[in-house]
Each structure stands twice: as structure tokens, then as C-alpha cells.
Write an enzyme that holds these catalytic residues in place. Sequence first.
Site, mmCIF file in Angstrom:
data_model
loop_
_atom_site.group_PDB
_atom_site.id
_atom_site.type_symbol
_atom_site.label_atom_id
_atom_site.label_comp_id
_atom_site.label_asym_id
_atom_site.label_seq_id
_atom_site.Cartn_x
_atom_site.Cartn_y
_atom_site.Cartn_z
ATOM 1 N N CYS A 76 0.840 -1.192 0.000
ATOM 2 C CA CYS A 76 0.000 0.000 0.000
ATOM 3 C C CYS A 76 0.881 1.251 0.000
ATOM 4 O O CYS A 76 1.593 1.508 -0.952
ATOM 5 C CB CYS A 76 -0.985 -0.031 1.165
ATOM 6 S SG CYS A 76 -2.333 1.182 0.989
ATOM 7 N N HIS A 183 -3.844 -4.514 -0.281
ATOM 8 C CA HIS A 183 -3.447 -5.151 0.976
ATOM 9 C C HIS A 183 -3.545 -6.662 0.824
ATOM 10 O O HIS A 183 -4.633 -7.225 0.944
ATOM 11 C CB HIS A 183 -4.358 -4.689 2.117
ATOM 12 C CG HIS A 183 -4.137 -3.284 2.553
ATOM 13 N ND1 HIS A 183 -3.210 -2.940 3.514
ATOM 14 C CD2 HIS A 183 -4.705 -2.129 2.142
ATOM 15 C CE1 HIS A 183 -3.226 -1.626 3.691
ATOM 16 N NE2 HIS A 183 -4.118 -1.113 2.867
ATOM 17 N N GLU A 185 -2.657 -8.898 2.853
ATOM 18 C CA GLU A 185 -3.042 -9.499 4.138
ATOM 19 C C GLU A 185 -4.540 -9.409 4.385
ATOM 20 O O GLU A 185 -5.053 -10.042 5.317
ATOM 21 C CB GLU A 185 -2.260 -8.827 5.277
ATOM 22 C CG GLU A 185 -2.742 -7.444 5.697
ATOM 23 C CD GLU A 185 -2.293 -6.312 4.795
ATOM 24 O OE1 GLU A 185 -2.544 -5.148 5.155
ATOM 25 O OE2 GLU A 185 -1.687 -6.580 3.734
#
Length: 201
Positions: A76, A183, A185
Site C-alpha cells: 500500500c 493489501h 493481508e
Amino acid sequence: MNVIVDTGCANLSSVRFAVERLGYKVTISANPSLILSAEKVFLPGVGTVREAMKNLAQNQLVDVIKSVEAPLLGICLGMQILTEYSYEDGIAENQQGTKCLGVIPGHIRKIQPKGHEPLPHMGWNQIQPADHPLFKGIDNKSFFYFVHSYALPVSQYTLAQCDYGEPFSAVIGHKNFFGVQFHPERSSAAGAQLLQNFMEM
């Protein structure tokens, strides 16, 4: 050891948990020797480029990160600070923007949707990846989770692009430095696969 750089401006724990779920050991650190000796390095970030670069400078990490020889993944905002300059807060390109790390050529600009898409670009969107080891097992037009208002235009360093009223770089790479605008994750199975591919590079 794998290291997540403590940028002082990110939810570092979510990245750590995502890597640990894949079975890898990872630590959060701002220690230069740990960062430079790591097998893989993660550079997450949220907020503004100006604040992120300020934090890195205060911790004397700017030259450290530029000297990393292991594969490094910016996430990001961490992707954006890998570039040369960021033009935030309405700064025009004929004015001096925020100087970034400069390890991947390009300038970060505010997204200019041609339709009525709101900013920030927030939520799930599809990417169109190139043929690269980062995307092993990831289908074309897989969905990833984005939260951003600024982006890097598509260039020769683009490994995957996304469209939000205009095309932009979703993944970039140059030498051992890589960046993802989304992102991973928070991107379910596709995000986990990308992190796994990075760890196996």
C-alpha cells in the site's frame, strides 16, 4: 529471519499474522542490521507519504532500505514510497513533491477517475497480472482489497494493473524491490497466495 520494517505508521500486526499463517517466522523491527540481513523484507504503510518518509528519516532507515539486497515487498503506502516522488495534498508536478526512496522509477499522483467513482478507492477490485513468479496460482482478474486515493501510473515497471476510472499500477517491480498497492493481508486466498509466492522467490 524475515523482517517487517517498523515504519511507525502502519498496522504491522496484520501483516505479521498473515505471514505467520503461511508458516514463516517474521519479526517487526527498525534495527538496520536485522533489516539488512533478512531473507525477505516487508515495508507496509498507511497514511501519507510525507509522514512515512519523515518516520523513516527519524529512524535513519532511508539509506538502509535503499541498500536492502534481499527481496523487499512494499505494501500500500509502502509501495508508493518505493518510487521517486509523491504529489499529495494538491501539489502540482511543477512544484516539489515529497521525495521518496527512489528505488523504482515513477511519480505517485492522485487518481483521476473519468467517471463518478468516489475517492478513496476502497474495496475489492480485479487485477490484470503479467507473467511473473509473484502471480503463480493467481488467476487473471482475481480480486484484491484496495484502500488508496493516490497511485502510480502504468509504466514499464508495472507487473499488474487495475482500473478505477483509469488504469493504474497495482503491482510494480524493479530488481529486488516489489510493491503492491492493495493489501494482500486482507485479500483472502489470492492475497495469501501472493505472499506465499513472494516468500518462495
